[in-house]
Design an enzyme around this catalytic site. Structure first.
Site, short mmCIF file in Angstrom:
data_model
loop_
_atom_site.label_atom_id
_atom_site.label_comp_id
_atom_site.label_asym_id
_atom_site.label_seq_id
_atom_site.Cartn_x
_atom_site.Cartn_y
_atom_site.Cartn_z
N SER A 315 0.81 -1.20 0.00
CA SER A 315 0.00 0.00 0.00
C SER A 315 0.85 1.26 0.00
CB SER A 315 -0.96 -0.05 1.19
OG SER A 315 -1.97 0.90 1.07
N ASP A 326 10.25 5.24 -10.28
CA ASP A 326 9.88 5.88 -11.55
C ASP A 326 10.77 7.06 -11.88
OD1 ASP A 326 7.90 4.08 -12.03
OD2 ASP A 326 6.24 5.51 -11.98
N LYS A 340 -0.74 -4.18 -3.09
CA LYS A 340 -1.97 -3.55 -2.60
C LYS A 340 -2.05 -2.15 -3.20
CE LYS A 340 -5.29 -2.19 0.21
NZ LYS A 340 -5.20 -0.76 -0.02
#
Length: 480
Positions: A315, A326, A340
């Site tokens: 999460s 990224d 999640k």
């Protein structure tokens, strides 16, 4: 996959045990009721209700029937949507605030079906009573708990301040069971800790994303730079971090990324669930103390970083790892994360109850959906030098029944039965291993992270069906 494969949680944080969630506490606009309600199904519901009231073997209270109907309706949606009664709602609020009333122990399910002590929280009632890592709880208030789920065990050990709970414990090398009566107290759980592990290199661990996490992280980072102003590398440890508040994930990411960078975006059915969250104070400030990140050393934006993750990273911790990956701000090292990738919104119902409802999927800055897939590390590194240990046995989001699908990428396939059987055979070996203390001299993954930061070889995870891992040098980098 069975109770032996569950992740550990904190006593008093039952709502967050195993897999936690990224939560938004903002109230979403109410969606208008659609025309054409399914009247036939509503009649069936009413008829079933009447039948139970008139024909069931013994009387059933109206409140119980209605509450159970709501519980079942919400729970049928996905593994993370749930009805919260008064106690569950209170426990959730306490957990996100970083405090709870309990004993102060981190627990996991043992392979024998008992509750295993992972570690007592320092200066907690359990710590003062002499509870040790590795102890097994076999009874709570003299009630046998073998094969009792972690959430249920947590409920039994929580309670009101200054009330007592009696634990029966088995301890290795002690012949007779130990019986301890402990007084419950409010526990202040610090979600952030860190230290200089060797000159020039720091380790920062976030165990869970709570309301104080961003402030606590900023204070810890400032202290680390005061201790060693010329840091050459930082290891951000998110292993077994089950998640928590979305704002905490945004603030932690923003500390290391350019100001205003997109951290995460969400997309759901409601218009205001389709949002982009940026590294700006208005997206991560919760306590009204101004921008705590503005006072951090500028070197934090460029210091070489490694982020440690494993199957227990879920999460909000996946949001941080995905954003730093990224932007190529940090190298991700460890095991594939839980997967999640959904947002739960807390919707009060009145009477101190609420519904925790999945309202959106979240995406990394490059648009990757983490749901049921997770973050794939840049360097797959096992938990131990000789294998990934119990980490390889843990359930992931893709293993959960009724899990939300990944709408952009192919999900990771769940383990085959043959693989699971092979993994279970590891239990006989792993149960004899000393519990791992993150950040210690025995922390193999931390050692590999430091090797990468220094440009030294990193021992990668063993390839499938290969006898041994190879030492692979880290990519050459210029160090400032």
């Amino acid at each position: 996959m069975g109770s032996t494969l569950k992740n550990s949680g904190l006593v008093g944080l039952g709502a967050l045990v195993g897999v936690a969630f990224s939560m938004q506490f903002s109230a979403l606009a109410q969606k208008p009721v659609e025309q054409g309600m399914p009247l036939e199904e509503l009649r069936q519901l009413s008829d079933a209700y009447d039948l139970i009231k008139t024909d069931y073997v013994e009387p059933v209270a109206d409140k119980k029937l209605l509450t159970d109907a709501i519980t079942g309706m919400v729970a049928s949606l996905d593994p993370h949507s749930a009805y919260l009664d008064k106690k569950a709602y209170r426990d959730l609020r306490e957990g996100t605030q970083g405090k709870f009333v309990g004993l102060g122990i981190e627990i996991a399910q043992s392979e024998e079906g008992y509750i295993k002590i992972v570690a007592p929280i320092e200066d907690s009632p359990a710590w003062r009573a002499g509870i040790k890592a590795g102890d097994l709880i076999t009874r709570i208030n003299n009630e046998a708990i073998q094969n009792l789920g972690i959430d249920e065990a947590v409920k039994k050990m929580r309670g009101e301040p200054l009330t007592k709970v009696t634990l029966t414990l088995l301890r290795k090398d002690v012949a007779l069971p130990l019986v301890m009566t402990i007084v419950r107290q409010e526990i202040i759980q610090k979600s952030v800790k860190g230290k200089i592990v060797e000159p020039g290199y720091a380790w920062l661990r976030i165990a869970q994303f709570q309301e104080p996490t961003v402030d606590d992280m900023a204070a810890r980072l400032a202290a680390l730079y005061q201790q060693d102003p010329s840091l050459k590398g930082l290891v951000l440890d998110l292993r077994n971090d089950p998640g928590g508040l979305l704002q905490g994930a945004i603030g932690v990411s923003a500390a290391f990324l350019p100001r205003g960078a997109e951290i995460v975006s969400t997309n759901g059915q409601l218009a205001n669930s389709r949002q982009s969250y940026l590294g700006k104070p208005e997206f991560y400030t919760l306590q009204g103390d101004g921008d705590v990140l503005a006072r951090l050393p500028a070197a934090l934006k460029t210091v070489p970083m490694v982020v440690l993750v494993n199957t227990g990273s879920a999460s909000a911790s996946e949001i941080v790892a995905g954003a730093l990956q990224d932007y190529k701000r940090a190298v991700i090292l460890g095991s594939q994360t839980f997967g999640k990738g959904s947002v739960q919104t807390i919707k009060p119902l009145g009477g101190d109850t609420a519904v925790k409802l999945t309202t959106a999927r979240y995406y990394t800055p490059k648009g990757r959906s983490i749901q049921a897939r997770g973050i794939i590390p840049d360097f797959l590194v096992d938990e131990n030098a000789d294998g990934d240990g119990l980490n390889s046995l843990r359930m992931r989001e893709a293993d959960l029944e009724k899990h939300l699908s990944n709408d952009r990428d192919k999900e990771s396939a769940a383990s085959t039965r043959e693989q699971l059987e092979a993994q279970r055979r590891l239990l006989a070996v792993e149960r004899k291993r000393k519990p791992l203390e993150y950040g210690s001299a025995d922390d193999f993954q931390l050692a590999q992270a430091l090797n990468h930061l220094k440009g030294l070889p990193v021992q990668l995870a063993k390839p499938a069906k290969e006898p041994a891992a190879e030492a692979v040098p880290a990519p050459a980098k210029k160090r400032k």
